[in-house]
Design an enzyme around this catalytic site. Sequence first.
Site: not given
Length: 513
Positions: A110, A224, A268, A328, A363
């Site tokens: 990811e 997100h 992100r 998120h 994160r």
Amino acid sequence: MNVVVVGSGIAGLTAALHASAAGLRTALVTKDALGGGCTALAQGGIAGVYGPDDSPALHAADTMTAGAGLSDAAAVGVLVQDGSTRIAELIARGVAVERDATGMLLLGREAAHSHARIVHAGGDATGAAISRALLERVREADIEVIEHALLVDLLTDGVAVHGIRMLRRDDPVDLHADAVILATGGAGQLYAHTTNPAGATGDGIAAALRAGAAVTDLEFVQFHPTVLAGGDAFLISEAVRGEGAALIDADGRRFVFDAHPDGELAPRDVVARVVARQAALQGSPVRLDATGIGAARLAGRFPTIDRVTHERGFDWGREPIPVTPAAHYLMGGVVTDLDGRTSLPGLFAAGEVARTGVHGANRLASNSLLEAAVFGARAADAVGRRRPPSVAQPVSSAAAAPPPLNDPQRSSSERGETKRAPRGAQRRVETSRPALQHLMWDRVGLLRTPDGLAEALDTIRSFRAASSAPTTRAEHEDANLLLVAEATASAALARTESVGAHHIDRHPALIGA
């Protein structure tokens, strides 16, 4: 010795199981039905199993990079060193992770990960698989489960925490304990657009603030990048981009590479901001193009997303789908040490409610489930090593001195005063939750300006000044959101430089687009 665990996501369930296994009398308190919260909704996997050419050191480096230099190295070290043990424990407890034909774990990649190290279960339903397995183990264990109980406050003697006050059927009930482990999740309901469920109202953070526990980094809210545009928020997992899906503008161009060399697999915060800006520039949502992956592969690898996109009228195997950012995950929270201890004796925290130091300013994908498992276990193990006090202390709900994030002009209810007028005489809050959520989205959201933050803070304070002491569940939730909103806006205004998920916007005309 007894312990109360508040929350039934992966952090709370793990903590309760470890506490019970250590011989502690364990009560698990959950706001709704057992297993509610964000864990069961998590589509992404859990990071930390290391394949060829990978290592804990490389995972740590990726975590630190994503955290924009603000992650705590010791906490990250604990995360990556304990990670494989916790994943093995989840598998032993019945989580059916995906394997290849030879029985080896399938590892996905990811955004911002340098290697494939993500383990999945049920395709895009890892959180649900983890929740089901842990719930079965909790039901088998000697754990008292208390459902439909809202955390109202922490019971303190002015120094240490000795239990909780909870609301059941709009009646306050005190539950005494030698230790409390908060695992109440985040505060996504601060925002008009969020992937979080309705119960994510910051209850644990608000209770910690009122009790005087140290809370920090609330300005770091992760948005997100890819939530299906239109209708109720539905997350399109980052793993889809890991499989090769591309973000495209109205002309079909992959625009994220303009901002970062890793394109769709950039951190992100970068991707979410670029998506928001592009959508504002073109006046319509950007699109996620997964057609190159193929309809059959999408249906097999992402069965939940495949079902929901088709239910929403999109054939994502043959056409790009519109996506937009949404709130998120909260990187900040109740400050803990490496064993989940907070600044208040007797109070521990794990999961999204906690600020362990792992995430820094942003994160890394698939570190949330891992962090919750690692620090949920460590918190419970640390409680098991404590000795109960030799002399019982008087218990009240009076709060200790406020931490730096608290407004010095605190209301009587925040000072822990429990005297109440008759319920019928209570004055209702003169604002609405949607008004707060839209204010936070527009002024304390993905793109921020100093003027916008100052305006938001003034407005939130006026909302709180017009509020009365809460009695019902909804009123308590609204009060919690207002308190956490004020602390978040204050923290964001105090941090004047952009870092990670906290971005001071230089193009304010695009805010709110």
